[in-house]
Write a protein that holds these residues in place. Structure first.
Motif, PDB file in Angstrom:
ATOM      1  N   GLN A   7       0.875  -1.164   0.000  1.00 33.92           N
ATOM      2  CA  GLN A   7       0.000   0.000   0.000  1.00 33.92           C
ATOM      3  C   GLN A   7       0.911   1.213   0.000  1.00 33.92           C
ATOM      4  OE1 GLN A   7      -3.491   0.305   2.685  1.00 33.92           O
ATOM      5  NE2 GLN A   7      -2.411   2.081   3.489  1.00 33.92           N
ATOM      6  N   ILE A   8       1.256   1.688  -1.176  1.00 34.83           N
ATOM      7  CA  ILE A   8       2.184   2.802  -1.318  1.00 34.83           C
ATOM      8  C   ILE A   8       1.491   3.889  -2.136  1.00 34.83           C
ATOM      9  CG2 ILE A   8       4.477   3.529  -2.072  1.00 34.83           C
ATOM     10  CD1 ILE A   8       5.227   0.487  -2.102  1.00 34.83           C
ATOM     11  N   TYR A   9       1.121   4.972  -1.478  1.00 33.46           N
ATOM     12  CA  TYR A   9       0.457   6.080  -2.150  1.00 33.46           C
ATOM     13  C   TYR A   9       1.400   7.276  -2.177  1.00 33.46           C
ATOM     14  CZ  TYR A   9      -3.738   3.316  -1.540  1.00 33.46           C
ATOM     15  OH  TYR A   9      -4.656   2.310  -1.578  1.00 33.46           O
ATOM     16  N   LEU A  10       1.605   7.820  -3.364  1.00 33.62           N
ATOM     17  CA  LEU A  10       2.517   8.936  -3.535  1.00 33.62           C
ATOM     18  C   LEU A  10       1.860  10.071  -4.296  1.00 33.62           C
ATOM     19  CD1 LEU A  10       5.711   7.029  -4.772  1.00 33.62           C
ATOM     20  CD2 LEU A  10       5.142   7.683  -2.418  1.00 33.62           C
ATOM     21  N   GLN A  11       2.279  11.271  -3.954  1.00 29.94           N
ATOM     22  CA  GLN A  11       1.967  12.444  -4.756  1.00 29.94           C
ATOM     23  C   GLN A  11       3.299  12.932  -5.314  1.00 29.94           C
ATOM     24  OE1 GLN A  11       0.203  16.977  -4.470  1.00 29.94           O
ATOM     25  NE2 GLN A  11       0.703  15.948  -2.572  1.00 29.94           N
ATOM     26  N   PRO A  64       5.537  -1.975  -5.801  1.00 32.30           N
ATOM     27  CA  PRO A  64       6.858  -2.063  -5.174  1.00 32.30           C
ATOM     28  C   PRO A  64       7.993  -2.433  -6.129  1.00 32.30           C
ATOM     29  CG  PRO A  64       5.408  -3.793  -4.353  1.00 32.30           C
ATOM     30  CD  PRO A  64       4.588  -2.925  -5.241  1.00 32.30           C
ATOM     31  N   VAL A  65       7.675  -2.966  -7.295  1.00 32.54           N
ATOM     32  CA  VAL A  65       8.726  -3.324  -8.249  1.00 32.54           C
ATOM     33  C   VAL A  65       9.132  -2.140  -9.134  1.00 32.54           C
ATOM     34  CG1 VAL A  65       8.119  -5.769  -8.303  1.00 32.54           C
ATOM     35  CG2 VAL A  65       7.063  -4.187  -9.947  1.00 32.54           C
ATOM     36  N   VAL A  66       8.442  -1.014  -8.984  1.00 27.76           N
ATOM     37  CA  VAL A  66       8.721   0.172  -9.793  1.00 27.76           C
ATOM     38  C   VAL A  66       9.426   1.210  -8.922  1.00 27.76           C
ATOM     39  CG1 VAL A  66       7.688   2.034 -11.152  1.00 27.76           C
ATOM     40  CG2 VAL A  66       6.675  -0.259 -11.221  1.00 27.76           C
ATOM     41  N   SER A  67      10.557   1.706  -9.375  1.00 29.25           N
ATOM     42  CA  SER A  67      11.232   2.753  -8.611  1.00 29.25           C
ATOM     43  C   SER A  67      10.619   4.105  -8.962  1.00 29.25           C
ATOM     44  CB  SER A  67      12.733   2.764  -8.895  1.00 29.25           C
ATOM     45  OG  SER A  67      13.015   3.365 -10.144  1.00 29.25           O
ATOM     46  N   VAL A  68      10.566   4.968  -7.993  1.00 23.68           N
ATOM     47  CA  VAL A  68      10.016   6.310  -8.214  1.00 23.68           C
ATOM     48  C   VAL A  68      10.821   7.020  -9.292  1.00 23.68           C
ATOM     49  CG1 VAL A  68       9.531   8.556  -7.170  1.00 23.68           C
ATOM     50  CG2 VAL A  68       9.137   6.474  -5.862  1.00 23.68           C
ATOM     51  N   SER A  69      12.133   6.911  -9.246  1.00 24.01           N
ATOM     52  CA  SER A  69      12.957   7.616 -10.232  1.00 24.01           C
ATOM     53  C   SER A  69      12.702   7.102 -11.650  1.00 24.01           C
ATOM     54  CB  SER A  69      14.441   7.528  -9.878  1.00 24.01           C
ATOM     55  OG  SER A  69      14.862   6.203  -9.811  1.00 24.01           O
TER      56      SER A  69
END
Length: 153
Positions: A7-11, A64-69
């Motif tokens: 459960q990773i929510y980002l703006q 989770p397998v995708v990096s933010v960068s």
């Protein structure tokens, strides 16, 4: 991934190079749709993409397998290519280097969604610079203000 729960929510927040006001109302929704699709193509989940003439907010669920960068590199590169390929701006379009990314819990989803949705009204009261510095401060992110907007003309 079997038995992987997340459960990773980002703006994420990123600006037009030099924060020029070039994202026109006539094609904003089209651009935000393209950005949302680019996020979804990475197997992340777009909750909302919105912004104003000089910057964009993306609210998303991150896999989770995708990096933010990697996500931001893809979104910014492909969306600027889209803008340039469709000649939406008179000059070559570029995003400002870098971005902000902020994490949220499940209990904050509605509030953050509404915040991103109300960007036009929000920016009648607060500049992008004020908003960005407020987010960095609120999230206790160390920064040197002289480098935040170092690409100004």
């Amino acid at each position: 991934m079997a038995n992987t729960y997340h459960q990773i929510y980002l703006q994420t927040v990123f600006a037009v190079k030099y924060r020029e006001a070039v994202i026109k109302k006539e094609w904003q929704a089209q651009l935000f749709g393209v950005i949302g699709n680019l996020i979804n193509e990475t197997n992340c989940k777009t909750l909302i993409v919105n912004g104003v003439e000089d910057h964009v907010h993306c609210f998303l669920g991150l896999k989770p397998v995708v990096s933010v960068s990697d996500l931001m590199k893809t979104v910014k590169a492909k969306s600027s290519k889209y803008i340039n390929d469709h000649s939406l701006t008179p000059e070559r379009f570029e995003w400002q280097e870098g971005y902000g990314v902020f994490s949220y819990s499940q209990s904050q989803l509605t509030r953050v969604y509404k915040y991103v949705l109300s960007q036009e009204a929000h920016h009648k009261k607060q500049t992008f610079r004020e908003e960005y510095l407020e987010l960095l401060t609120k999230f206790k992110i160390d920064f040197d203000e002289q480098y935040i907007f170092h690409d100004l003309i």
